[in-house]
Design a protein around this motif. Structure first.
Motif, PDB file in Angstrom:
ATOM      1  N   SER A   1     -30.975 -55.921  52.907  1.00 46.05           N
ATOM      2  CA  SER A   1     -30.376 -54.874  53.740  1.00 46.05           C
ATOM      3  C   SER A   1     -29.923 -53.710  52.890  1.00 46.05           C
ATOM      4  O   SER A   1     -29.448 -53.896  51.763  1.00 46.05           O
ATOM      5  CB  SER A   1     -29.175 -55.456  54.499  1.00 46.05           C
ATOM      6  OG  SER A   1     -28.405 -54.404  55.045  1.00 46.05           O
ATOM      7  N   SER A   2     -30.047 -52.509  53.460  1.00 51.82           N
ATOM      8  CA  SER A   2     -29.560 -51.336  52.725  1.00 51.82           C
ATOM      9  C   SER A   2     -28.041 -51.348  52.606  1.00 51.82           C
ATOM     10  O   SER A   2     -27.477 -50.586  51.835  1.00 51.82           O
ATOM     11  CB  SER A   2     -30.042 -50.046  53.381  1.00 51.82           C
ATOM     12  OG  SER A   2     -30.150 -50.174  54.769  1.00 51.82           O
ATOM     13  N   HIS A   3     -27.389 -52.248  53.346  1.00 48.94           N
ATOM     14  CA  HIS A   3     -25.934 -52.382  53.261  1.00 48.94           C
ATOM     15  C   HIS A   3     -25.518 -53.390  52.203  1.00 48.94           C
ATOM     16  O   HIS A   3     -24.344 -53.689  52.054  1.00 48.94           O
ATOM     17  CB  HIS A   3     -25.378 -52.829  54.623  1.00 48.94           C
ATOM     18  CG  HIS A   3     -25.698 -51.863  55.731  1.00 48.94           C
ATOM     19  ND1 HIS A   3     -24.804 -50.912  56.170  1.00 48.94           N
ATOM     20  CD2 HIS A   3     -26.825 -51.679  56.465  1.00 48.94           C
ATOM     21  CE1 HIS A   3     -25.366 -50.196  57.137  1.00 48.94           C
ATOM     22  NE2 HIS A   3     -26.591 -50.650  57.329  1.00 48.94           N
TER      23      HIS A   3
ATOM     24  N   MET B   1     -34.457 -53.797  49.592  1.00 47.46           N
ATOM     25  CA  MET B   1     -35.808 -53.364  49.276  1.00 47.46           C
ATOM     26  C   MET B   1     -36.155 -52.262  50.266  1.00 47.46           C
ATOM     27  O   MET B   1     -35.793 -52.353  51.434  1.00 47.46           O
ATOM     28  CB  MET B   1     -36.767 -54.538  49.473  1.00 47.46           C
ATOM     29  CG  MET B   1     -37.803 -54.623  48.386  1.00 47.46           C
ATOM     30  SD  MET B   1     -39.044 -55.946  48.547  1.00 47.46           S
ATOM     31  CE  MET B   1     -38.323 -57.239  49.457  1.00 47.46           C
ATOM     32  N   ARG B   2     -36.830 -51.230  49.811  1.00 50.01           N
ATOM     33  CA  ARG B   2     -37.248 -50.193  50.758  1.00 50.01           C
ATOM     34  C   ARG B   2     -38.444 -49.454  50.189  1.00 50.01           C
ATOM     35  O   ARG B   2     -38.503 -49.188  48.988  1.00 50.01           O
ATOM     36  CB  ARG B   2     -36.097 -49.224  51.045  1.00 50.01           C
ATOM     37  CG  ARG B   2     -36.450 -48.207  52.122  1.00 50.01           C
ATOM     38  CD  ARG B   2     -35.246 -47.622  52.818  1.00 50.01           C
ATOM     39  NE  ARG B   2     -34.750 -48.468  53.882  1.00 50.01           N
ATOM     40  CZ  ARG B   2     -33.941 -48.040  54.865  1.00 50.01           C
ATOM     41  NH1 ARG B   2     -33.553 -46.782  54.901  1.00 50.01           N
ATOM     42  NH2 ARG B   2     -33.528 -48.869  55.801  1.00 50.01           N
ATOM     43  N   ASP B   3     -39.383 -49.111  51.066  1.00 43.98           N
ATOM     44  CA  ASP B   3     -40.523 -48.317  50.599  1.00 43.98           C
ATOM     45  C   ASP B   3     -40.156 -46.842  50.720  1.00 43.98           C
ATOM     46  O   ASP B   3     -39.783 -46.361  51.780  1.00 43.98           O
ATOM     47  CB  ASP B   3     -41.795 -48.667  51.364  1.00 43.98           C
ATOM     48  CG  ASP B   3     -41.689 -48.509  52.869  1.00 43.98           C
ATOM     49  OD1 ASP B   3     -40.569 -48.689  53.411  1.00 43.98           O
ATOM     50  OD2 ASP B   3     -42.702 -48.189  53.506  1.00 43.98           O
TER      51      ASP B   3
ATOM     52  N   ARG C   1     -41.179 -40.915  53.457  1.00 40.71           N
ATOM     53  CA  ARG C   1     -40.650 -39.570  53.671  1.00 40.71           C
ATOM     54  C   ARG C   1     -39.297 -39.393  52.970  1.00 40.71           C
ATOM     55  O   ARG C   1     -38.402 -40.192  53.153  1.00 40.71           O
ATOM     56  CB  ARG C   1     -40.495 -39.377  55.182  1.00 40.71           C
ATOM     57  CG  ARG C   1     -40.155 -38.007  55.629  1.00 40.71           C
ATOM     58  CD  ARG C   1     -40.260 -37.911  57.144  1.00 40.71           C
ATOM     59  NE  ARG C   1     -39.707 -39.068  57.856  1.00 40.71           N
ATOM     60  CZ  ARG C   1     -39.351 -39.064  59.133  1.00 40.71           C
ATOM     61  NH1 ARG C   1     -39.493 -37.965  59.841  1.00 40.71           N
ATOM     62  NH2 ARG C   1     -38.866 -40.140  59.728  1.00 40.71           N
ATOM     63  N   GLY C   2     -39.172 -38.357  52.165  1.00 37.96           N
ATOM     64  CA  GLY C   2     -37.924 -38.143  51.434  1.00 37.96           C
ATOM     65  C   GLY C   2     -37.899 -38.842  50.081  1.00 37.96           C
ATOM     66  O   GLY C   2     -36.983 -38.619  49.279  1.00 37.96           O
TER      67      GLY C   2
ATOM     68  N   ALA D   1     -34.387 -40.191  49.020  1.00 38.42           N
ATOM     69  CA  ALA D   1     -33.911 -40.601  50.346  1.00 38.42           C
ATOM     70  C   ALA D   1     -33.444 -42.049  50.328  1.00 38.42           C
ATOM     71  O   ALA D   1     -32.401 -42.385  50.895  1.00 38.42           O
ATOM     72  CB  ALA D   1     -35.016 -40.403  51.394  1.00 38.42           C
TER      73      ALA D   1
ATOM     74  N   GLU E   1     -29.634 -43.157  51.023  1.00 37.37           N
ATOM     75  CA  GLU E   1     -29.349 -44.032  52.164  1.00 37.37           C
ATOM     76  C   GLU E   1     -28.596 -45.276  51.716  1.00 37.37           C
ATOM     77  O   GLU E   1     -27.644 -45.705  52.367  1.00 37.37           O
ATOM     78  CB  GLU E   1     -30.649 -44.438  52.871  1.00 37.37           C
ATOM     79  CG  GLU E   1     -31.125 -43.403  53.883  1.00 37.37           C
ATOM     80  CD  GLU E   1     -32.465 -43.767  54.496  1.00 37.37           C
ATOM     81  OE1 GLU E   1     -33.329 -42.880  54.541  1.00 37.37           O
ATOM     82  OE2 GLU E   1     -32.631 -44.939  54.915  1.00 37.37           O
TER      83      GLU E   1
ATOM     84  N   ARG F   1     -24.987 -44.431  50.883  1.00 33.88           N
ATOM     85  CA  ARG F   1     -24.199 -44.264  52.098  1.00 33.88           C
ATOM     86  C   ARG F   1     -23.921 -45.617  52.757  1.00 33.88           C
ATOM     87  O   ARG F   1     -22.798 -45.915  53.157  1.00 33.88           O
ATOM     88  CB  ARG F   1     -24.969 -43.359  53.054  1.00 33.88           C
ATOM     89  CG  ARG F   1     -24.284 -43.072  54.360  1.00 33.88           C
ATOM     90  CD  ARG F   1     -24.745 -41.739  54.949  1.00 33.88           C
ATOM     91  NE  ARG F   1     -26.210 -41.615  54.954  1.00 33.88           N
ATOM     92  CZ  ARG F   1     -26.854 -40.449  54.949  1.00 33.88           C
ATOM     93  NH1 ARG F   1     -26.189 -39.314  54.932  1.00 33.88           N
ATOM     94  NH2 ARG F   1     -28.171 -40.418  54.959  1.00 33.88           N
TER      95      ARG F   1
ATOM     96  N   PRO G   1     -29.825 -35.043  47.934  1.00 38.76           N
ATOM     97  CA  PRO G   1     -30.638 -35.715  48.957  1.00 38.76           C
ATOM     98  C   PRO G   1     -31.706 -34.747  49.458  1.00 38.76           C
ATOM     99  O   PRO G   1     -31.564 -33.536  49.284  1.00 38.76           O
ATOM    100  CB  PRO G   1     -29.624 -36.022  50.065  1.00 38.76           C
ATOM    101  CG  PRO G   1     -28.518 -35.047  49.872  1.00 38.76           C
ATOM    102  CD  PRO G   1     -28.466 -34.720  48.408  1.00 38.76           C
ATOM    103  N   PRO G   2     -32.783 -35.259  50.073  1.00 43.78           N
ATOM    104  CA  PRO G   2     -33.793 -34.356  50.628  1.00 43.78           C
ATOM    105  C   PRO G   2     -33.136 -33.429  51.650  1.00 43.78           C
ATOM    106  O   PRO G   2     -32.377 -33.876  52.502  1.00 43.78           O
ATOM    107  CB  PRO G   2     -34.787 -35.306  51.322  1.00 43.78           C
ATOM    108  CG  PRO G   2     -34.533 -36.658  50.732  1.00 43.78           C
ATOM    109  CD  PRO G   2     -33.107 -36.681  50.316  1.00 43.78           C
ATOM    110  N   MET G   3     -33.425 -32.162  51.532  1.00 40.82           N
ATOM    111  CA  MET G   3     -32.847 -31.162  52.443  1.00 40.82           C
ATOM    112  C   MET G   3     -33.887 -30.093  52.733  1.00 40.82           C
ATOM    113  O   MET G   3     -34.757 -29.844  51.901  1.00 40.82           O
ATOM    114  CB  MET G   3     -31.631 -30.504  51.796  1.00 40.82           C
ATOM    115  CG  MET G   3     -30.325 -31.237  52.077  1.00 40.82           C
ATOM    116  SD  MET G   3     -28.915 -30.312  51.439  1.00 40.82           S
ATOM    117  CE  MET G   3     -29.178 -30.432  49.672  1.00 40.82           C
TER     118      MET G   3
END
Lengths: 332, 332
Positions: free
Chosen positions: A154-156, A214-216, A219-220, A224, A228, A231, A322-324
């Motif tokens: 989890s991203s958390h 884990m995250r692919d 976009r960003g 990103a 994420e 945060r 961050p991507p903006m």
């Protein structure tokens, strides 16, 4: 012989039946899909991961893939990032009147080939044709369903001290699309990294290593993902710029266009937050896989304000934003 | 204050985060969705129905609904047609740069309200923004997941002697969209029948009646359903024209435009193929439900060549053609 898609192909009647039979079922052949019921019925049990993504990439054909392969990879990789073995997919096509039927066939074939090679079954679909000028060629929305075999990612869940690993060079897909869009692709060897990652991820998860997130980085890009995670988990990251694998061609294009590779999309990479004691083993397993030969430790999570710091070649630090702003529309 | 959707809203970074937080999560509030992981993880068990549909309707607001409500109803009704209780949905938005944020908010709120009223949870989503002119306002693709509580419904399952029932007037949605498109809507009282049907379907299935097939006659209308069933089950149909419930306004519009109501889409109706001995009971239960007050027996399946015959008011017969040609693009 009709070579262009007609509005009639979307009428839900005879012409729709023709294109379903002669094109979609030909390449996405599956006994459940072929029943053409209102819904597919599949047996499922346990913790099931579900993900959906719209693919609007332009151009639809690029070095290393096309929108059909991309849709399957993007979907499978989102499931893999949650520790889920991909099982089923649904696909919806929004097609523009007048698009080349040959192009559509190439896209659908590529989608079918990729799904089949992964043992993923396309069980439900839909096709809409909209009048010329109200869409651009082909948009694909795919939904993936998989069984979670490694729960808890989890991203958390990123923790103080976690080691950040990327499974390969970053920004390849973004740079490839950007170059194609800017007409620079004939002068470079840029190629999308578009690839399905479940096989590599499974090899890793089987080994009992301790991975927290884990995250692919699509976009960003890497930026990103890290923002994420920062945060969601309430941590900060320090990334060692020199450790981040970036191809020379990608770096060159970024310098030329004034971009950071950290913001460019990948379509065949994972970012991992790993317990320190597992980091070495994770790297070792990744590097044994053809898609992970350039895997590298790039930084570390630590307690603190949600932010991402880059340590430069000179030992100084700078913030990674961050991507903006507009960045690159229709990257995926 | 920004009142239009910007390309930046699709960058996967800060602006995307803003619109997710302030708009999508506001109206599609769900604890799983709010985690914003790569995939939603849900517990599932048994025979699971999965359906996907792209919604490209134009105009996006119409009498009786909007594209957000339509997406939920269309998805839920496809599950209901397979005897499945709707549980989860995923939604992908393809949005055109420059579209009104107020319109988008109305659509997402309507989607959230409809889903909530049905106990359906939106667990995963995606948003892409494409440059002005490469899409038209908003396209929505939703995927529905439900548990099959009444197995065996299938378009391959219609039998000789089955009674064909429709749950209400046909063609209301198609006529409403058509009138709006032709600028005739201010002169009529046409309204879409857009409604979620699971509640009525469940009331029926609970009673142990013998239903062989069910389908919501959307694109291509009643004609498309009967022709699909004829092809899939190898039966023919005789439909009594005078028994088919059609609103006066819909009939009038059809005559004016030279169309058949049988080809016009419904978005809140079911067609059922029912064992003869259950037909009366089915009709009785349907008519007790607010969405089924106009339910009617309209014909019968019989052995024979796959075709659909209409018995006219004069006792003669004519063929009902399957939907062909351009008909009405962007009806749903």
């Amino acid at each position: 012989m009709v070579r262009e898609l007609l509005l009639a192909h979307g009428n839900g009647g005879e012409e729709t039946w023709t294109i379903i039979k002669d094109l979609f079922l030909k390449y996405l052949d599956d006994p459940i899909l072929s029943k053409l019921e209102d819904a597919a019925v599949v047996p499922l049990e346990g913790h099931i991961a579900v993900t959906t993504d719209a693919f609007t990439v332009s151009p639809i054909f690029f070095r290393g893939g096309d929108i059909g392969k991309l849709a399957v990879c993007g979907t499978v990789n989102d499931l893999a990032a949650m520790g889920a073995r991909p099982m089923y997919m649904t696909v919806s096509f929004i097609l523009e009147e007048g698009m080349s039927l040959e192009d559509l066939e190439t896209v659908v074939r590529s989608m079918g080939d990729t799904a089949r090679s992964l043992g993923v079954r396309v069980v439900a679909g839909d096709t809409k044709v909209v009048p010329k000028g109200t869409a651009d060629g082909v948009f694909i929305v795919s939904t993936g369903i998989g069984r979670v075999v490694y729960p808890g990612l989890s991203s958390h869940n990123v923790r103080d001290g976690d080691i950040i690993i990327v499974t390969g060079t970053i920004g390849d897909h973004g740079a490839c699309i950007l170059a194609a869009r800017e007409g620079l692709d004939f002068e470079t060897h840029l190629e999308s990294d578009c690839a399905p990652l479940w096989d590599m991820v499974e090899a890793l998860l089987k080994e009992g290593v301790e991975i927290h997130a884990m995250r692919d980085p699509t976009r960003g890009g890497l930026s990103a993902v890290l923002h994420e995670w920062a945060r969601a988990s309430g941590v900060s990251f320090v990334v060692d710029e020199q450790s981040v694998p970036v191809r020379e061609e990608v770096r060159g294009l970024c310098e030329f266009l004034g971009l950071e590779p950290y913001h460019l999309a990948c379509e065949g990479r994972m970012v991992l937050a790993v317990a320190e004691e597992s980091a070495e083993r994770v790297l070792e397993i990744l590097r044994q896989h053809p898609l992970g030969t350039n895997a590298a430790v790039i930084g570390r999570a630590q307690k603190g304000k949600p932010q991402v710091l880059l340590r430069t070649a000179y030992g100084t630090h700078r913030f990674l934003e961050p991507p903006m702003g507009e960045l690159l529309p229709r990257i995926c």
